[in-house]
Design an enzyme around this catalytic site. Structure first.
Site, mmCIF file in Angstrom:
data_model
loop_
_atom_site.group_PDB
_atom_site.id
_atom_site.type_symbol
_atom_site.label_atom_id
_atom_site.label_comp_id
_atom_site.label_asym_id
_atom_site.label_seq_id
_atom_site.Cartn_x
_atom_site.Cartn_y
_atom_site.Cartn_z
ATOM 1 N N ALA A 1 0.802 -1.232 0.000
ATOM 2 C CA ALA A 1 0.000 0.000 0.000
ATOM 3 C C ALA A 1 0.838 1.287 0.000
ATOM 4 C CB ALA A 1 -0.969 -0.041 1.179
ATOM 5 N N ARG B 1 -5.489 0.003 -8.916
ATOM 6 C CA ARG B 1 -5.830 -0.983 -7.873
ATOM 7 C C ARG B 1 -6.792 -0.303 -6.895
ATOM 8 N NH1 ARG B 1 -1.152 -4.554 -5.407
ATOM 9 N NH2 ARG B 1 -2.929 -5.979 -5.205
ATOM 10 N N GLN C 1 3.994 -13.349 -1.705
ATOM 11 C CA GLN C 1 4.706 -12.170 -1.188
ATOM 12 C C GLN C 1 5.499 -12.512 0.076
ATOM 13 O OE1 GLN C 1 1.574 -12.156 -2.301
ATOM 14 N NE2 GLN C 1 0.956 -10.163 -3.091
ATOM 15 N N ASP D 1 -3.965 -2.424 4.103
ATOM 16 C CA ASP D 1 -4.182 -1.677 2.866
ATOM 17 C C ASP D 1 -5.184 -0.547 3.047
ATOM 18 O OD1 ASP D 1 -3.135 -4.459 1.946
ATOM 19 O OD2 ASP D 1 -2.786 -3.039 0.315
ATOM 20 N N ASN E 1 -6.497 -6.222 4.452
ATOM 21 C CA ASN E 1 -5.099 -6.605 4.208
ATOM 22 C C ASN E 1 -5.120 -7.854 3.328
ATOM 23 O OD1 ASN E 1 -2.247 -6.163 4.622
ATOM 24 N ND2 ASN E 1 -2.237 -7.998 5.879
ATOM 25 N N LYS E 2 -3.961 -8.332 2.989
ATOM 26 C CA LYS E 2 -3.826 -9.474 2.073
ATOM 27 C C LYS E 2 -4.740 -10.623 2.464
ATOM 28 C CE LYS E 2 -1.932 -9.661 -0.875
ATOM 29 N NZ LYS E 2 -2.662 -9.297 -2.134
HETATM 30 O O1 MRU Z 1 -1.321 -7.239 -3.238
HETATM 31 P P1 MRU Z 1 -0.187 -6.592 -2.491
HETATM 32 O O2 MRU Z 1 1.063 -7.386 -2.495
HETATM 33 O O3 MRU Z 1 0.010 -5.161 -2.900
HETATM 34 O O4 MRU Z 1 -0.718 -6.576 -0.993
HETATM 35 C C1 MRU Z 1 0.074 -6.001 -0.005
HETATM 36 C C2 MRU Z 1 -0.459 -6.209 1.351
HETATM 37 O O5 MRU Z 1 -1.537 -6.732 1.561
HETATM 38 C C3 MRU Z 1 0.351 -5.649 2.477
HETATM 39 O O6 MRU Z 1 0.180 -6.416 3.640
HETATM 40 C C4 MRU Z 1 -0.131 -4.219 2.759
HETATM 41 O O7 MRU Z 1 -0.091 -3.441 1.588
HETATM 42 C C5 MRU Z 1 0.636 -3.565 3.809
HETATM 43 S S1 MRU Z 1 2.197 -3.091 3.185
HETATM 44 C C6 MRU Z 1 2.998 -2.193 4.282
#
Ligand code: MRU
Length: 331
Positions: free
Chosen positions: A48, A81, A179, A220, A230-231
């Site tokens: 994010a 996004r 990730q 996010d 979040n993810k």
């Molecule tokens: O789809 P992504 O890899 O962009 O998702 C990222 C996440 O969900 C992270 O946990 C979130 O952005 C926090 S990053 C400091």
């Protein structure tokens, strides 16, 4: 060496291509807002706070082109996004400067500095949480790659380790794009922080058997009541942590907090290409006749959050609303 996700390089936005890590460290140098939008959409840059900063530089690149306008450029970048609030904050910060006749590039640089400084402060604020709870589980990548420098969830771990904590980090692999195993493990390995990659479906086992003392993740988008996106997979980690009496922390800069949103019920959740689930490493693993669903995020209710680690300290969910009313909002 300190990890940096992106930087400004003589008129171009330089970034590490996160699709290729850890196998290859390739630096992309982007000259146009179209290239920046594509890098965000395809997750060459992700996380994010990092996509917020990338988008801020995308605005600045467009501002240097004769026929572009702040509104059209912002619209393009906003479409990349939907979930991370930081994206909209980064875009709006530079759009406002551009529309007011201020220097868009200076605004993008200032935004980047602000995010880096807030992540550094998150590290300072959260480090003490892990001195006596050194066995930590994290999900996805909320490190320097996701935030430009330091990280959100990883920042307190970096500082705790520097202060002598004997950390051990359980890294959820984070299907489907890995990730955790590709990016978080890469960051931890570079800094010699002890860790083990675990299959996503092993987290419950480690939480239940007492191996994990605390969970920390990034976010996010965080609503005023503390519900947060979040993810995908974060929600179930939070529920299992609560069931087993393990504290669950969420670390984020102020650009992730959507103070205009009362709760998490309407946070937009990105749904990505089903092939990310149907294939592994570019090879089809599911039957050709099968379909897939691929939500990239989930929303965890605030009741599962022990505390938010913010640049201004560690806050309980009920302390958030008052704090957020003092932050200006872009939407
Ligand atoms: O789809 P992504 O890899 O962009 O998702 C990222 C996440 O969900 C992270 O946990 C979130 O952005 C926090 S990053 C400091």
């Amino acid at each position: 060496m300190r990890v940096r996700a992106l930087w400004w390089d003589e008129g171009r936005l330089a970034l590490l291509d996160q699709r290729l890590l850890p196998g290859r460290e390739k630096i992309l140098r982007l000259r146009t807002v179209a290239a920046v939008a594509n890098a965000i959409r395809t997750m060459q840059v992700r996380g994010a706070p990092a996509i917020g900063v990338a988008a801020a530089y995308g605005m600045a690149l467009a501002a240097a082109q004769p026929r572009s306008t702040p509104e059209k450029t912002a619209k393009l970048l906003r479409s990349t996004r939907p979930t991370a609030y930081d994206l909209f904050v980064g875009i709006e910060t530079v759009r406002a400067a551009w529309s007011n006749g201020d220097d868009p590039l200076a605004a993008a640089h200032a935004y980047r500095e602000k995010i880096v400084e807030e992540c550094r402060k998150i590290g300072e604020a959260g480090a003490s949480l892990f001195q006596r709870r050194p066995n930590v589980l994290t999900h996805c990548n909320a490190g320097a790659l996701a935030t430009v420098e330091w990280g959100t969830a990883l920042a307190p771990l970096r500082v705790a380790r520097d202060r002598g904590a004997k950390l051990f980090v359980y890294v959820d692999e984070t299907r489907p794009l890995l990730q955790g195993s590709r990016l978080t493990a890469w960051e931890l390995a570079r800094e010699h922080i002890r860790h083990a990659v675990i299959a996503d479906n092993a987290a419950g086992y480690f939480l239940r058997t007492g191996a994990v003392d605390a969970v920390i993740v990034g976010a996010d988008r965080i609503a005023r009541n503390g519900d947060f996106a979040n993810k995908i997979g974060t929600y179930e980690k939070a529920v299992v942590a609560r069931e087993n009496g393990v504290p669950f922390y969420v670390a984020a800069p102020w650009s992730t907090f959507d103070g205009a949103r009362p709760d998490g019920s309407a946070i937009p959740v990105e749904e990505r290409d089903p092939n990310e689930v149907l294939e592994f490493g570019g090879r089809r693993t599911a039957p050709l006749a099968s379909r897939a669903r691929n939500p990239a995020f989930d929303v965890t209710p605030a009741k599962f959050v022990t505390a938010f680690v913010t640049p201004d300290g560690v806050l309980r969910p009920r302390e958030l609303a008052a704090r957020l009313s003092r932050i200006a909002r872009p939407e």
